[in-house]
Design a protein around this motif. Structure first.
Motif, PDB file in Angstrom:
ATOM      1  N   ARG A   1      -2.543   0.164  -4.356  1.00  0.00           N
ATOM      2  CA  ARG A   1      -2.203  -0.945  -3.819  1.00  0.00           C
ATOM      3  C   ARG A   1      -1.665  -2.002  -5.160  1.00  0.00           C
ATOM      4  O   ARG A   1      -2.059  -1.892  -6.029  1.00  0.00           O
ATOM      5  N   VAL A   2      -0.394  -2.461  -4.588  1.00  0.00           N
ATOM      6  CA  VAL A   2       0.362  -3.084  -5.625  1.00  0.00           C
ATOM      7  C   VAL A   2       0.825  -4.408  -5.310  1.00  0.00           C
ATOM      8  O   VAL A   2       1.366  -4.591  -4.203  1.00  0.00           O
TER       9      VAL A   2
ATOM     10  N   ASP B   1      -5.005  -1.550  -7.273  1.00  0.00           N
ATOM     11  CA  ASP B   1      -6.223  -0.811  -7.224  1.00  0.00           C
ATOM     12  C   ASP B   1      -5.385   0.717  -7.431  1.00  0.00           C
ATOM     13  O   ASP B   1      -4.309   0.981  -6.823  1.00  0.00           O
ATOM     14  N   GLY B   2      -5.924   1.664  -7.910  1.00  0.00           N
ATOM     15  CA  GLY B   2      -5.664   2.973  -8.122  1.00  0.00           C
ATOM     16  C   GLY B   2      -4.799   3.180  -9.340  1.00  0.00           C
ATOM     17  O   GLY B   2      -4.784   2.355 -10.388  1.00  0.00           O
ATOM     18  N   GLN B   3      -3.979   4.085  -9.538  1.00  0.00           N
ATOM     19  CA  GLN B   3      -2.962   4.200 -10.709  1.00  0.00           C
ATOM     20  C   GLN B   3      -1.688   4.664 -10.316  1.00  0.00           C
ATOM     21  O   GLN B   3      -1.449   5.229  -9.221  1.00  0.00           O
TER      22      GLN B   3
ATOM     23  N   PRO C   1       2.710   6.600  -7.084  1.00  0.00           N
ATOM     24  CA  PRO C   1       1.323   6.400  -7.260  1.00  0.00           C
ATOM     25  C   PRO C   1       0.384   7.791  -7.298  1.00  0.00           C
ATOM     26  O   PRO C   1       1.133   8.762  -7.122  1.00  0.00           O
ATOM     27  N   LEU C   2      -0.768   7.881  -7.918  1.00  0.00           N
ATOM     28  CA  LEU C   2      -1.519   8.941  -8.174  1.00  0.00           C
ATOM     29  C   LEU C   2      -2.428   8.945  -7.099  1.00  0.00           C
ATOM     30  O   LEU C   2      -3.460   8.304  -7.522  1.00  0.00           O
TER      31      LEU C   2
ATOM     32  N   TRP D   1       0.979  -1.122   0.058  1.00  0.00           N
ATOM     33  CA  TRP D   1      -0.007  -0.157  -0.117  1.00  0.00           C
ATOM     34  C   TRP D   1       0.911   1.158  -0.085  1.00  0.00           C
ATOM     35  O   TRP D   1       2.068   1.271   0.580  1.00  0.00           O
ATOM     36  N   THR D   2       0.539   2.600  -0.677  1.00  0.00           N
ATOM     37  CA  THR D   2       1.496   3.318  -0.682  1.00  0.00           C
ATOM     38  C   THR D   2       0.639   4.754  -1.099  1.00  0.00           C
ATOM     39  O   THR D   2      -0.673   4.441  -2.028  1.00  0.00           O
TER      40      THR D   2
END
Length: 103
Positions: free
Chosen positions: A93-94, A52-54, A88-89, A32-33
């Motif tokens: 979650r990666v 999750d996210g970009q 991250p933008l 997570w970041t």
């Protein structure tokens, strides 16, 4: 057996990780970041999956910095010797699969 709901994972600091598996020296970790990592080169290959996210992935190809925005579901593969950094933008979650002990 374990079921992990990646959207529920939040770290106490940027790039906090949940260790999922270590299979013969290959680790699978959920990160997570909300902050960039640092430029680095892994000792081995790395697979980076945005769950999750970009994430804006910056990498060097033939010494020239390139950028691409990874969306949820996108996969980035870094071969040995590929300098790269993830930005991250917002929150992201990666899933990262790499050799144990990589940076």
């Amino acid at each position: 057996m374990n079921i992990i709901r990646s959207k529920d994972f939040t770290g106490e600091r940027p790039w906090a990780a949940l260790d999922i598996a270590n299979m013969n020296g290959i680790t699978t970790r959920l990160h997570w970041t909300d902050q960039p990592y640092k430029w680095h080169v892994n000792d081995g290959q790395e697979v980076f999956v945005v769950l999750d996210g970009q994430v804006e992935m910056r990498f060097k190809q033939d010494g020239v910095e390139q950028r691409t925005v990874l969306q949820t579901g996108d996969i980035f593969y870094a071969s040995i010797g590929t300098a790269h950094v993830a930005h991250p933008l917002g929150e992201a979650r990666v899933l990262v699969i790499e050799s144990e002990g990589s940076v």
